[in-house]
Design a protein around this motif. Structure first.
Motif, PDB file in Angstrom:
ATOM      1  N   THR A 103       0.847  -1.186   0.000  1.00  0.00           N
ATOM      2  CA  THR A 103       0.000   0.000   0.000  1.00  0.00           C
ATOM      3  C   THR A 103       0.881   1.232   0.000  1.00  0.00           C
ATOM      4  O   THR A 103       1.776   1.349   0.842  1.00  0.00           O
ATOM      5  N   PRO A 104       0.663   2.156  -0.934  1.00  0.00           N
ATOM      6  CA  PRO A 104       1.501   3.360  -0.967  1.00  0.00           C
ATOM      7  C   PRO A 104       1.431   4.094   0.377  1.00  0.00           C
ATOM      8  O   PRO A 104       0.371   4.175   0.988  1.00  0.00           O
ATOM      9  N   THR A 105       2.555   4.596   0.810  1.00  0.00           N
ATOM     10  CA  THR A 105       2.595   5.268   2.103  1.00  0.00           C
ATOM     11  C   THR A 105       2.557   6.789   1.956  1.00  0.00           C
ATOM     12  O   THR A 105       2.579   7.519   2.935  1.00  0.00           O
ATOM     13  N   GLN A 106       2.587   7.261   0.712  1.00  0.00           N
ATOM     14  CA  GLN A 106       2.414   8.697   0.493  1.00  0.00           C
ATOM     15  C   GLN A 106       1.853   8.914  -0.906  1.00  0.00           C
ATOM     16  O   GLN A 106       1.979   8.050  -1.764  1.00  0.00           O
ATOM     17  N   ALA A 107       1.217  10.057  -1.088  1.00  0.00           N
ATOM     18  CA  ALA A 107       0.713  10.383  -2.421  1.00  0.00           C
ATOM     19  C   ALA A 107       1.905  10.570  -3.347  1.00  0.00           C
ATOM     20  O   ALA A 107       2.904  11.177  -2.970  1.00  0.00           O
ATOM     21  N   LYS A 108       1.791  10.026  -4.570  1.00  0.00           N
ATOM     22  CA  LYS A 108       2.933  10.172  -5.485  1.00  0.00           C
ATOM     23  C   LYS A 108       2.440  10.293  -6.925  1.00  0.00           C
ATOM     24  O   LYS A 108       1.363   9.809  -7.279  1.00  0.00           O
ATOM     25  N   VAL A 109       3.285  10.953  -7.714  1.00  0.00           N
ATOM     26  CA  VAL A 109       2.919  11.258  -9.101  1.00  0.00           C
ATOM     27  C   VAL A 109       3.977  10.685 -10.034  1.00  0.00           C
ATOM     28  O   VAL A 109       5.169  10.898  -9.811  1.00  0.00           O
ATOM     29  N   LEU A 110       3.542   9.960 -11.044  1.00  0.00           N
ATOM     30  CA  LEU A 110       4.456   9.552 -12.105  1.00  0.00           C
ATOM     31  C   LEU A 110       4.099  10.367 -13.341  1.00  0.00           C
ATOM     32  O   LEU A 110       2.973  10.268 -13.849  1.00  0.00           O
ATOM     33  N   LEU A 111       5.041  11.170 -13.780  1.00  0.00           N
ATOM     34  CA  LEU A 111       4.811  11.995 -14.965  1.00  0.00           C
ATOM     35  C   LEU A 111       5.624  11.417 -16.119  1.00  0.00           C
ATOM     36  O   LEU A 111       6.851  11.390 -16.068  1.00  0.00           O
ATOM     37  N   VAL A 112       4.927  10.916 -17.116  1.00  0.00           N
ATOM     38  CA  VAL A 112       5.595  10.303 -18.259  1.00  0.00           C
ATOM     39  C   VAL A 112       5.606  11.324 -19.392  1.00  0.00           C
ATOM     40  O   VAL A 112       4.549  11.718 -19.897  1.00  0.00           O
ATOM     41  N   ASN A 113       6.772  11.751 -19.762  1.00  0.00           N
ATOM     42  CA  ASN A 113       6.885  12.835 -20.737  1.00  0.00           C
ATOM     43  C   ASN A 113       6.781  12.332 -22.174  1.00  0.00           C
ATOM     44  O   ASN A 113       7.582  11.534 -22.634  1.00  0.00           O
ATOM     45  N   LYS A 114       5.755  12.830 -22.864  1.00  0.00           N
ATOM     46  CA  LYS A 114       5.616  12.562 -24.303  1.00  0.00           C
ATOM     47  C   LYS A 114       5.592  13.946 -24.963  1.00  0.00           C
ATOM     48  O   LYS A 114       4.558  14.604 -24.995  1.00  0.00           O
ATOM     49  N   PRO A 115       6.740  14.401 -25.442  1.00  0.00           N
ATOM     50  CA  PRO A 115       6.865  15.813 -25.853  1.00  0.00           C
ATOM     51  C   PRO A 115       5.875  16.224 -26.945  1.00  0.00           C
ATOM     52  O   PRO A 115       5.530  17.401 -27.023  1.00  0.00           O
ATOM     53  N   ASP A 116       5.419  15.286 -27.782  1.00  0.00           N
ATOM     54  CA  ASP A 116       4.488  15.690 -28.847  1.00  0.00           C
ATOM     55  C   ASP A 116       3.022  15.480 -28.466  1.00  0.00           C
ATOM     56  O   ASP A 116       2.135  15.565 -29.317  1.00  0.00           O
ATOM     57  N   ALA A 117       2.738  15.226 -27.189  1.00  0.00           N
ATOM     58  CA  ALA A 117       1.350  14.986 -26.771  1.00  0.00           C
ATOM     59  C   ALA A 117       0.515  16.265 -26.884  1.00  0.00           C
ATOM     60  O   ALA A 117       0.999  17.360 -26.597  1.00  0.00           O
ATOM     61  N   THR A 118      -0.749  16.115 -27.295  1.00  0.00           N
ATOM     62  CA  THR A 118      -1.659  17.258 -27.337  1.00  0.00           C
ATOM     63  C   THR A 118      -2.623  17.218 -26.156  1.00  0.00           C
ATOM     64  O   THR A 118      -3.354  18.149 -25.897  1.00  0.00           O
ATOM     65  N   GLU A 119      -2.645  16.065 -25.475  1.00  0.00           N
ATOM     66  CA  GLU A 119      -3.524  15.929 -24.314  1.00  0.00           C
ATOM     67  C   GLU A 119      -2.792  15.169 -23.217  1.00  0.00           C
ATOM     68  O   GLU A 119      -1.757  14.555 -23.467  1.00  0.00           O
ATOM     69  N   THR A 120      -3.330  15.241 -22.010  1.00  0.00           N
ATOM     70  CA  THR A 120      -2.785  14.467 -20.905  1.00  0.00           C
ATOM     71  C   THR A 120      -3.740  13.312 -20.630  1.00  0.00           C
ATOM     72  O   THR A 120      -4.938  13.511 -20.464  1.00  0.00           O
ATOM     73  N   THR A 121      -3.183  12.103 -20.603  1.00  0.00           N
ATOM     74  CA  THR A 121      -3.958  10.905 -20.308  1.00  0.00           C
ATOM     75  C   THR A 121      -3.612  10.529 -18.875  1.00  0.00           C
ATOM     76  O   THR A 121      -2.424  10.477 -18.537  1.00  0.00           O
ATOM     77  N   PHE A 122      -4.589  10.315 -18.024  1.00  0.00           N
ATOM     78  CA  PHE A 122      -4.205  10.007 -16.643  1.00  0.00           C
ATOM     79  C   PHE A 122      -5.072   8.992 -15.916  1.00  0.00           C
ATOM     80  O   PHE A 122      -6.234   8.773 -16.265  1.00  0.00           O
TER      81      PHE A 122
END
Lengths: 442, 480
Positions: free
Chosen positions: B270-289
């Motif tokens: 179980t995660p013990t803290q809130a965390k963010v994984l940001l996957v960089n796609k430089p040509d993206a026009t939208e954010t998928t999450f």
């Protein structure tokens, strides 16, 4: 062909008051059809295997009915059909349907707009009430138009973001079609999506959403008499309109190969080839369909065997013989394997197709794709939604729902010579368009 | 073409339930249950266990002259160990030749009959799925038996497939929606086997050898751990004897190889803290999450109640998430939430996408909706609507023989029984607003959520750091 229960089981069925299994294995005679005085046609196929029913409404309007400035409007209109009418205001169509145990969706193509309702049989009258409200008295709320615009822009964006196929196909249409409105994508141009007005929607409603421009298909746990009664009550009062203007523009013959390029950051080239082919009602439809199967249906198909499995030039490969009202495009799509150029892959695909034109196909190969078509029909008729969608599609595109059941026989008639003939006739250099999507090469 | 609703396709539900149940009851089958009312019940079926340990389910369904076969093997990617992608390659390799036929001959035979045959590994298990015309039953069953029990794992074919897998791994990253689930699982489950990417990572796949495939097969494909369900148009008595004859001589491989983790810890981290994984796609026009946390196991006693609540949150078109993010604000084509369930653990996720510029607006709104679930809970009217919706959409989920065969193998894999079907409506109806609040508190994770975003990092990096500690990766970076 269709087997029935053994004698013992049939006896048990009779004893327990069950319905005959013949109902489940549908045949043309099981489909009941009637047309209201206002021109709205109904097809009904009873199927009591589950306590659910479907209603599919096929409206004969799609992006081919648009013109520059309102491209994508058919699809946007489809969205607006869920945004409020007279009795049921904004959001209520979905709220009432889901609270009644039903769900829905809709799809728009170049030729038609189809609304699909899936619900427990007990909700049948509610569905008629909801449909008739929006067919009769659709309302265009300004706030809903604006939020829906955002939704469609998101749909447009996410489609391109997640599909090289879609990116290529849009451009393919725009290059291959010189005159016909198949030239633009169903979802429309971004600038049109941003700019169409309420008036455009109102005009569209008057022109195309008349009962005489619709075929409704109801399948599942319903009775024909009940459908007729509800149709008369809810949809009978909707007035007919003059038939919409026909799409008269014809695509002139292509006079030479066309090519285009899209630059995108991809790991290997994607390739699409397109050839102009006739509409679904053409006698060549069946031969072209089987040719598509011979080329790419399954791992024993020619293109897969040769290019994915054998020479390993592609990682994936497909072909499509479309079902359309007007002449459209037969397409082949492929993603190149690592290190393989678009040129090499294109050459490999063309060689296989030209070989069929030169040498024809084997009898066993033809038998295989005919067998596949026969089993495919069973799969299409397995579910009440499959029944509804295919009955409506055959009625609208082939002119008669009974052609669905006749399809295996039509495929049987196709001879090896026919396959060779259509391969030679349509798959010429002059008739083709080639599109390449690949990383930038300076 | 272009759909109105960003929803996943509807799950239809069905079958000739009252007919079949009465029929099989009359034939004194062990699991027959007489339908007392109009409630949907599972059609009768027979369950056998062969001497070699193989479990077999048989269900007669005669609506169309087709037969469906589905087999499940305890051989999913969770058992990859450090050989990421091995379960996937092994499952596919089952059809690359048997003692009697080459890969090409198998493909030619199956496709000549208009049949289908797929072998695939998922996270928990590997599956064989096949369907064919009833008249081809004998030929197809004998072929399927060879594929399951007598594969030869042709080295040349396996090496070809490995090369293609490597290319596919790169191609998949061109489409955020195709890979976001793999990033999410790895980020949520950390090193736990449920975080293993099903199709592997480039580095691991490149190292896979045919002998690894043979070893994995020997360790995880055996009659004791396997169930085969056959549903469709056949004579029950004849089918029973055919199956016995065909599969009785399937013997487990020598047991010298110790299976990979046979069971996993229920504590999938179980995660013990809130965390963010940001996957960089430089040509993206939208954010998928995806936003989520730990979920539930498939055989959780509250599985149905969780489904009802999730229907309200993000399981249908009028769900709160879709209503806010799509209908009210036009931020997205669709927003939903779902539970992925396994034997030992599970995951919960909120899923949507929006143009780059509105990334945090959409995430904030999703979180506002999610918090509302925890603070207010569903009102009685919404709850009643969700109950009707789930019940109304239930029969088409089990409409075809293929769906029913899938259900039977799921029952085997996840250790639940037909009472899931038979008591579904009752359990849906039992959920009161008070009980719904308990379900929300217990099963919808509220603290330490994980956020996985694929998009143009330069434009969102700063803004998303408010959700938790940010880890950033380039999408082209190997693995997940």
């Amino acid at each position: 062909m269709h087997k029935c229960f053994s004698a013992v089981l049939v006896l048990l069925l009779l004893l327990t008051g069950g319905t005959s299994c013949l109902l489940a294995q549908a045949k043309p005679a099981d489909v009941q059809s009637f047309t209201l005085p206002n021109g709205m046609k109904f097809l009904v196929l009873e199927d009591h295997s589950i306590p659910n029913a479907n209603m599919y409404l096929f409206w004969k309007v799609g992006s081919r009915n648009e013109h520059p400035g309102i491209t994508g409007l058919s699809h946007f209109f489809e969205h607006m059909m869920f945004n409020g009418a007279k009795k049921y205001g904004p959001k209520m169509f979905d709220q009432v349907m889901e609270a009644g145990g039903g769900s829905n969706n809709a799809y728009t193509t170049a030729d038609v707009t189809v609304y699909t309702n899936w619900f427990p049989g007990t909700a049948l009258e509610t569905i008629f009430d909801l449909e008739s409200d929006r067919i009769r008295d659709l309302n265009f709320d300004d706030a809903m138009i604006e939020s829906e615009r955002g939704v469609v822009l998101s749909e447009w964006r996410t489609g391109l973001e997640n599909s090289n196929y879609r990116t290529l196909h849009q451009q393919m249409l725009s290059v291959a079609f010189f005159a016909h409105p198949y030239n633009w994508p169903v979802i429309g141009y971004e600038s049109d999506i941003r700019n169409w007005q309420k008036d455009d929607l109102q005009q569209y409603f008057r022109n195309y959403y008349a009962p005489n421009n619709c075929v409704a298909v109801v399948t599942g746990d319903v009775e024909v008499g009940q459908i007729r009664q509800l149709a008369e009550k809810y949809l009978g009062p909707v007035a007919a309109q003059p038939a919409p203007r026909k799409v008269h523009t014809q695509e002139p013959p292509q006079q030479g190969e066309k090519r285009f390029m899209i630059q995108k950051d991809v790991s290997s080239p994607n390739l699409m080839l397109g050839w102009h082919v006739p509409q679904a009602t053409s006698p060549d439809y069946y031969a072209l369909s089987l040719l598509s199967d011979i080329l790419s249906e399954g791992k024993s198909s020619r293109l897969y065997r040769s290019l994915v499995d054998g020479r390993q030039l592609a990682t994936q490969l497909s072909s499509d013989m479309p079902v359309n009202l007007d002449p459209y495009l037969f397409t082949v799509f492929a993603a190149a394997a690592e290190g393989v150029t678009a040129e090499r892959l294109e050459k490999g695909i063309l060689e296989e197709i030209e070989k069929i034109g030169r040498e024809g196909v084997e009898e066993r190969e033809l038998r295989k794709v005919k067998n596949q078509q026969r089993v495919k029909l069973f799969r299409q008729l397995e579910t009440i939604s499959g029944k509804a969608n295919h009955l409506g599609t055959y009625e609208v595109f082939f002119g008669d729902y009974s052609k669905l059941f006749a399809a295996p026989a039509e495929f049987e008639k196709v001879k090896a010579e026919d396959i060779q003939r259509v391969a030679k006739q349509y798959f010429t250099r002059q008739n083709r368009t080639v599109g390449i999507l690949q990383a930038r090469v300076d | 073409m272009a759909d109105k609703k960003g929803e996943k396709s509807i799950k239809p539900f069905r079958n000739a339930f009252f007919l079949t149940v009465v029929l099989l009851a009359a034939m004194l089958l062990p699991f027959a249950a007489a339908a007392q009312d109009n409630t949907f019940r599972l059609p009768a079926y027979e369950k056998l266990k062969l001497k070699n340990g193989l479990t077999v389910y048989l269900m007669v369904q005669r609506e169309v002259p087709l037969v469906y076969v589905r087999a499940v093997f305890p051989a999913g990617a969770a058992r990859d160990g450090n050989q990421s992608g091995l379960a996937w390659l092994t499952a596919e390799s089952l059809t690359y030749g048997t003692r009697k036929m080459t890969k090409e001959q198998i493909e030619e035979k199956v496709e000549f009959l208009g049949a289908s045959l797929t072998t695939i590994a998922m996270t928990e298990a590997a599956y064989l799925s096949s369907s064919f015309a009833a008249q081809d039953t004998d030929e197809m069953l004998s072929l399927l038996k060879s594929v399951v029990a007598e594969p030869v794992f042709d080295a040349k074919e396996i090496n070809k497939r490995r090369t293609r897998m490597l290319a596919e791994l790169k191609q998949a990253k061109e489409k955020p929606r195709e890979v976001i689930g793999s990033y999410f699982s790895r980020f949520l489950f950390n090193d736990h086997p449920y975080g293993n990417p099903v199709k592997g990572t480039a580095e691991a796949v490149a190292a896979l050898q045919p002998r690894d495939v043979q070893r994995f097969y020997a360790a995880h494909y055996n009659p004791e751990g396997t169930a085969i369900a056959i549903a469709g148009d056949f004579d029950l008595r004849k089918m029973r004897s055919k199956i016995r004859k065909l599969f009785s001589d399937w013997q487990p491989a020598r047991q010298e190889i110790v299976a990979g983790a046979a069971t996993f810890s229920r504590d999938a981290g179980t995660p013990t803290q809130a965390k963010v994984l940001l996957v960089n796609k430089p040509d993206a026009t939208e954010t998928t999450f995806l936003i989520g946390g730990p979920g539930i196991t498939r055989n959780n006693e509250d599985y149905v109640a969780v489904q009802v609540v999730n229907t309200i949150l993000g399981g249908r078109f009028t769900s709160w998430l879709n209503d806010e993010l799509r209908v009210n604000s036009g931020l997205t084509y669709g927003a939903s939430s779902y539970f992925t369930t396994y034997q030992q653990a599970g995951a919960f996720a909120i899923s949507t996408f929006t143009q780059t510029a509105t990334t945090t607006e959409a995430i904030d709104l999703a979180m506002k909706v999610y918090n509302r679930l925890h603070t207010e809970g569903p009102d009685p009217k919404t709850l009643s609507s969700a109950r009707n919706y789930l019940k109304g959409q239930f029969p088409p989920r089990y409409e075809t023989s293929g769906q029913l065969a899938g259900l039977l193998t799921d029952m085997f894999l996840y250790n639940f029984d037909q009472s899931f079907i038979d008591t579904f409506s009752q359990k849906v109806d039992e959920l009161t607003p008070e009980r719904a609040m308990e379900i929300i508190r217990k099963y919808f994770p509220r603290e330490n959520l994980v956020f996985v975003l694929i998009g143009k990092a330069d434009e969102i990096r700063e803004k998303v750091s408010k959700y938790g500690e940010v880890t950033e990766k380039a999408i082209k970076q190997e693995g997940f």
